[in-house]
Design an enzyme around this catalytic site. Structure first.
Site, PDB file in Angstrom:
ATOM      1  N   GLY A  73      41.624  38.553  35.809  1.00 33.85           N
ATOM      2  CA  GLY A  73      42.180  39.078  34.525  1.00 33.85           C
ATOM      3  C   GLY A  73      42.730  37.730  34.005  1.00 33.85           C
ATOM      4  O   GLY A  73      42.834  37.611  32.649  1.00 33.85           O
ATOM      5  N   ASN A 154      50.940  47.622  31.920  1.00 35.98           N
ATOM      6  CA  ASN A 154      50.793  47.489  33.321  1.00 35.98           C
ATOM      7  C   ASN A 154      52.267  47.975  34.041  1.00 35.98           C
ATOM      8  O   ASN A 154      52.318  48.530  34.907  1.00 35.98           O
ATOM      9  CB  ASN A 154      50.714  46.211  33.799  1.00 35.98           C
ATOM     10  CG  ASN A 154      51.512  44.911  33.041  1.00 35.98           C
ATOM     11  OD1 ASN A 154      51.210  44.862  32.092  1.00 35.98           O
ATOM     12  ND2 ASN A 154      52.004  44.101  34.084  1.00 35.98           N
ATOM     13  N   GLN A 182      44.634  47.026  33.038  1.00 38.46           N
ATOM     14  CA  GLN A 182      44.820  48.314  33.524  1.00 38.46           C
ATOM     15  C   GLN A 182      44.296  49.619  33.076  1.00 38.46           C
ATOM     16  O   GLN A 182      44.160  50.687  33.815  1.00 38.46           O
ATOM     17  CB  GLN A 182      46.397  48.523  33.192  1.00 38.46           C
ATOM     18  CG  GLN A 182      47.379  47.378  33.939  1.00 38.46           C
ATOM     19  CD  GLN A 182      47.061  47.869  35.290  1.00 38.46           C
ATOM     20  OE1 GLN A 182      47.255  48.604  35.856  1.00 38.46           O
ATOM     21  NE2 GLN A 182      47.842  46.762  36.121  1.00 38.46           N
ATOM     22  N   SER A 202      39.649  43.257  35.303  1.00 41.08           N
ATOM     23  CA  SER A 202      39.618  42.362  36.638  1.00 41.08           C
ATOM     24  C   SER A 202      39.349  43.481  37.944  1.00 41.08           C
ATOM     25  O   SER A 202      39.549  44.730  37.637  1.00 41.08           O
ATOM     26  CB  SER A 202      41.056  41.911  36.996  1.00 41.08           C
ATOM     27  OG  SER A 202      41.307  41.628  38.101  1.00 41.08           O
ATOM     28  N   GLY A 203      38.619  42.852  38.867  1.00 44.92           N
ATOM     29  CA  GLY A 203      37.934  43.427  39.951  1.00 44.92           C
ATOM     30  C   GLY A 203      38.938  44.017  40.825  1.00 44.92           C
ATOM     31  O   GLY A 203      39.020  45.367  41.066  1.00 44.92           O
ATOM     32  N   HIS A 204      39.992  43.693  41.435  1.00 47.34           N
ATOM     33  CA  HIS A 204      41.171  43.986  42.168  1.00 47.34           C
ATOM     34  C   HIS A 204      41.950  45.216  41.635  1.00 47.34           C
ATOM     35  O   HIS A 204      42.635  45.633  42.590  1.00 47.34           O
ATOM     36  CB  HIS A 204      41.868  42.912  42.854  1.00 47.34           C
ATOM     37  CG  HIS A 204      42.952  42.456  41.990  1.00 47.34           C
ATOM     38  ND1 HIS A 204      44.165  42.659  42.260  1.00 47.34           N
ATOM     39  CD2 HIS A 204      43.019  41.343  41.030  1.00 47.34           C
ATOM     40  CE1 HIS A 204      45.047  41.954  41.345  1.00 47.34           C
ATOM     41  NE2 HIS A 204      44.387  41.050  40.403  1.00 47.34           N
ATOM     42  N   CYS A 328      60.354  40.146  39.653  1.00 49.43           N
ATOM     43  CA  CYS A 328      60.433  39.561  40.814  1.00 49.43           C
ATOM     44  C   CYS A 328      59.533  38.237  41.175  1.00 49.43           C
ATOM     45  O   CYS A 328      59.789  37.508  41.842  1.00 49.43           O
ATOM     46  CB  CYS A 328      60.157  40.740  41.998  1.00 49.43           C
ATOM     47  SG  CYS A 328      59.205  41.900  41.548  1.00 49.43           S
TER      48      CYS A 328
HETATM   49  C1  PLP Z   1      47.009  42.170  36.816  1.00 48.57           C
HETATM   50  C2  PLP Z   1      46.795  42.125  35.440  1.00 48.57           C
HETATM   51  C3  PLP Z   1      46.198  40.781  34.965  1.00 48.57           C
HETATM   52  C4  PLP Z   1      46.030  39.757  35.655  1.00 48.57           C
HETATM   53  O1  PLP Z   1      44.715  39.899  36.416  1.00 48.57           O
HETATM   54  P1  PLP Z   1      44.415  38.928  37.734  1.00 48.57           P
HETATM   55  O2  PLP Z   1      43.151  39.396  38.057  1.00 48.57           O
HETATM   56  O3  PLP Z   1      45.361  39.580  38.952  1.00 48.57           O
HETATM   57  O4  PLP Z   1      44.439  37.806  37.356  1.00 48.57           O
HETATM   58  C5  PLP Z   1      46.321  40.615  33.673  1.00 48.57           C
HETATM   59  N1  PLP Z   1      46.774  41.521  32.690  1.00 48.57           N
HETATM   60  C6  PLP Z   1      47.277  42.844  33.018  1.00 48.57           C
HETATM   61  C7  PLP Z   1      47.615  43.785  32.319  1.00 48.57           C
HETATM   62  C8  PLP Z   1      47.377  43.080  34.613  1.00 48.57           C
HETATM   63  O5  PLP Z   1      47.832  44.188  34.951  1.00 48.57           O
END
Ligand code: PLP
Length: 394
Positions: A73, A154, A182, A202-204, A328
């Site tokens: 992401g 998020n 998200q 984003s995949g994770h 954090c």
């Molecule tokens: C987690 C997140 C990202 C970043 O994604 P990654 O794959 O961890 O680099 C960007 N935008 C939002 C809103 C997210 O929650």
């Protein structure tokens, strides 16, 4: 995962599903070939990648060739902003975004300001975290080249009026990017209905692997190459494809969309139960974020007279993984920029807790968490001089 751990931080990351890992495994070993190679042993991997590209495009109402794989992401967000700035900078140097974006957007926008002479308007949001459409319209200038607003936040889970924002962007001939990291896989998205020109995912965050994601770029948008080198990703993002990651992402997307309805229905039940019990059984508590336009899996509450960090540590001792309202990640104790943007005073923002749910969570876990929270909050308050003063006065 340890049986005793209750994982309530799915906005930070999610576990990869068993099916996802199983789908990936052969591509590390037997089917390891470079998709760019000519011999048939490897060239099959090219088709595998195209299949995933097509599957993702179908979930968005997009075309296969409009999906570009990235390393997640953050990269997709960086690419959308930087490459638009480069390709359209001669047309204008003004970008509109919001104060509640992820740092992948905010820090990229700051970079464009400092390094490339762009001006960026960071829109305020209302007390629920919603972008005000009148503010957006008022911020538009003749030199505005891009609007970037997140699909869903998020931290507080607020879902933005993306369709309306997209319509405004289109009406003014301005490109529209949305960080949907998200939202993708949680709520249905159609890029045409919302006039989205670029979208990050984003995949994770959807039970896929880490380090893989994609940027949707509408056909006709002039975006320059982000990584120079080979001809991968239509010459816009060079580098041998992350075949295993792409396969895992494809499996995660397949499952996320096949199960979306029942999964989010269950999450909403858990979410609402959690919110209801916390607000009714723990005094001096508030819910942050919109009540209805809210991600199915997000709970964000502030407890007065509490330090979020202490709360997290005590929850951790009970096996509960959660997240607070402090930045954090930077090692600082500054309250979150999102909670400040919705107007929370510092001391309330400091006492915030984010619980984000997933597929594997249960109602029993929710009740356990509430029982633990009640004990921990009252213990922490009993040690707080501010709370003591407050109780004496009331
Ligand atoms: C987690 C997140 C990202 C970043 O994604 P990654 O794959 O961890 O680099 C960007 N935008 C939002 C809103 C997210 O929650």
């Amino acid at each position: 995962m340890d049986k005793k751990v209750i994982y309530l931080d799915h906005a930070a990351t999610t576990p990869a599903r068993k099916e996802v890992v199983e789908a990936m495994l052969p591509y590390f070993t037997e089917q390891f070939g470079n998709p760019s190679s000519v011999y048939s042993f490897a060239a099959g991997n090219k088709n595998v990648i195209t299949d995933v590209r097509e599957r993702i495009a179908n979930t968005l109402g997009a075309r296969t060739e409009e999906i570009y794989f990235t390393a997640g992401g953050s990269e997709a967000d960086n690419w959308a902003l930087k490459a638009t700035a480069e390709a359209y900078g001669n047309k204008g140097k003004h970008i509109i975004t919001t104060k509640i974006e992820h740092h992948a957007i905010l820090h990229t926008a700051e970079y464009l300001e400092k390094q490339l002479g762009f001006e960026v308007t960071y829109l305020d949001v209302d007390e629920n975290g919603l972008v005000r459409l009148d503010d957006l319209k008022a911020a538009i200038r003749p030199d505005t080249i891009l609007i970037s607003t997140m699909f869903a936040n998020n931290e507080i889970g607020t879902i933005e009026p993306i369709k309306e924002i997209g319509a405004i962007a289109k009406e003014h001939g301005i490109l529209f990017h949305t960080d949907a990291v998200q939202a993708y896989g949680q709520i249905p998205i159609n890029v045409d209905e919302c006039n989205i020109d670029m979208l990050s995912a984003s995949g994770h965050k959807l039970n896929g692997p880490k380090g893989i994601g994609f940027l949707y770029i509408r056909r006709g948008v002039k975006i320059r190459s982000f990584v120079h080198g080979g001809a991968q990703e239509r010459r816009r993002r060079a580098g041998t494809e992350n075949v295993t990651g792409i396969v895992g992402l494809g499996k995660a997307v397949e499952i996320a969309f096949a199960t979306m309805e029942e999964r989010t229905k269950k999450e909403i039940e858990l979410r609402d139960h959690l919110i209801e019990r916390i607000l009714s059984e723990i005094p001096y508590t508030r819910l942050n974020g919109a009540r209805t336009n809210r991600l199915p899996n997000n709970v964000n509450v502030s407890f007065q007279f509490i330090e979020g960090e202490s709360l997290l540590i005590m929850l951790d001792m009970k096996g509960i993984c959660a997240s607070s309202g402090s930045a954090c990640t930077s090692g600082s104790l500054d309250p979150s920029h999102v909670l400040l943007a919705i107007g929370l005073p510092h001391e309330i923002a400091h006492g915030s807790l984010r619980l984000t749910l997933g597929d594997e969570n249960t109602m029993e876990e929710m009740d356990y968490v509430v029982e633990q929270l009640k004990e921990i909050v009252s213990k922490l308050r009993s040690m707080s001089p501010l709370y003591e003063d407050f109780i004496k006065k009331n």
